[in-house]
Motif scaffolding. Structure first.
Motif: not given
Length: 136
Positions: A2-3, A102, A111-112, A115-116, A119
């Motif tokens: 994730p970035s 990142s 990962s997802a 990232a949630q 962010e």
């Protein structure tokens, strides 16, 4: 991996923003939860209100370009290769801060979800930086 890339415009000159952002010990003023910051030979160590300690190596620190890169070891998320870059630019009579971040999840299946979790934190931190600069 994730970035993320977030920006915020600040009613100040890039030099005024850099006085806060470029002061590597100032993060306790604008990163939520940081209670203590200590400089090291290669960066800083941040202690958070929940007790965790995060070592940050500062790379490519440049007052001329108002930017620096960092790597984090000890973040509370299960990640590796946790890196980022802050840059301050001129933007129509004010300053624009760009934050690129990142990481790689230790468990790629996470990962997802990670990232949630991460962010929403970035615009919050940038809003705190904006307040720190504009109310200084």
């Amino acid at each position: 991996m994730p970035s993320f890339r977030h920006t915020i415009d600040i009613a100040a000159t890039p030099e005024q923003v850099w006085r806060v952002l470029g002061d590597l010990t100032s993060v306790a003023r604008w990163i939520p939860g940081v209670t203590k910051v200590a400089r090291t030979d290669t960066g800083r160590v941040c202690t958070f209100d929940d007790g965790h300690v995060q070592n940050e190596q500062i790379l490519d620190y440049s007052p001329q370009t108002h930017s620096y890169r960092y790597t984090i070891d000890g973040a509370p998320l299960p990640v590796r290769d946790n890196t980022g870059r802050f840059t301050v630019e001129h933007a129509d009579g004010h300053a624009r801060v760009i934050w690129e971040s990142s990481f790689a999840a230790l468990d790629p299946a996470m990962s997802a979800q990670l990232a949630q979790m991460w962010e929403p934190y970035l615009p919050l931190v940038l809003a705190n930086l904006k307040k720190a600069v504009e109310n200084h």
